[in-house]
Scaffold this active site. Structure first.
Site, PDB file in Angstrom:
ATOM      1  N   SER A  64       1.479  -7.932  16.463  1.00 20.99           N
ATOM      2  CA  SER A  64       0.584  -8.324  17.128  1.00 20.99           C
ATOM      3  C   SER A  64       0.255  -7.341  18.387  1.00 20.99           C
ATOM      4  O   SER A  64      -0.092  -6.942  18.944  1.00 20.99           O
ATOM      5  CB  SER A  64       0.148  -9.055  16.540  1.00 20.99           C
ATOM      6  OG  SER A  64       0.786 -10.336  16.943  1.00 20.99           O
ATOM      7  N   ASP A  82       7.025   1.419  -2.516  1.00 17.54           N
ATOM      8  CA  ASP A  82       7.225   1.074  -4.061  1.00 17.54           C
ATOM      9  C   ASP A  82       8.357   0.836  -4.315  1.00 17.54           C
ATOM     10  O   ASP A  82       9.384   1.293  -3.178  1.00 17.54           O
ATOM     11  CB  ASP A  82       6.275   1.373  -4.252  1.00 17.54           C
ATOM     12  CG  ASP A  82       7.192   2.813  -4.792  1.00 17.54           C
ATOM     13  OD1 ASP A  82       8.011   3.610  -4.986  1.00 17.54           O
ATOM     14  OD2 ASP A  82       5.839   3.946  -5.586  1.00 17.54           O
TER      15      ASP A  82
END
Length: 143
Positions: A64, A82
């Site tokens: 953030s 993946d």
């Protein structure tokens, strides 16, 4: 508990751990100094490569505070890695765009990730929607 085989590019990189016991996200740090000028695109290397468990993927997003602290935005908005991206040279990186001149130093916390199970198989079936009409896209207001 799932196990992830991890390779670090060097001994100077801080080892991965959960974010101070506050979250199930794990911080990713720059593995080298990177300097970018406003408007430049670049990659922030994390210095890690991993073998995720079968059936899982990693979701990578900025912290953030990344934009405020470094003036960079992630160009693919969320990275997905993946379990097939697991070779000895499949190093994790963050593609970024510098919105101002910036320097990122080795071991600065830049991004975070978590692993998620792959989506189960789904089938799309055409039909009428009968739920409450919420007003369409952008209808939730500002307050």
């Amino acid at each position: 508990m799932e196990k992830i085989i991890i390779k670090y590019k060097n001994e100077e990189i801080e080892r991965l751990r959960y974010i101070d016991g506050k979250s199930d996200w794990i911080d990713l740090r720059a593995s080298e100094d990177v300097e970018l000028k406003a408007g430049e695109h670049g990659f922030i290397p994390f210095g890690v490569a991993m073998k995720l468990p079968e059936g899982y993927e990693a979701h990578i997003v900025p912290r953030s505070s990344t934009y405020r602290n470094f003036g960079i935005i992630q160009t693919n908005h969320m990275g997905v890695i993946d379990e097939s991206y697991c070779g000895p040279n499949d190093w994790w990186m963050l593609p970024v765009l510098a919105m101002r001149d910036t320097v990122i130093h080795k071991n600065d916390r830049i991004a975070q990730f978590r692993i998620m199970k792959h989506q189960p198989p789904i089938e799309f079936v055409e039909g009428e929607l009968t739920g409450d009409d919420r007003g369409g896209f952008g209808s939730t207001g500002v307050k």
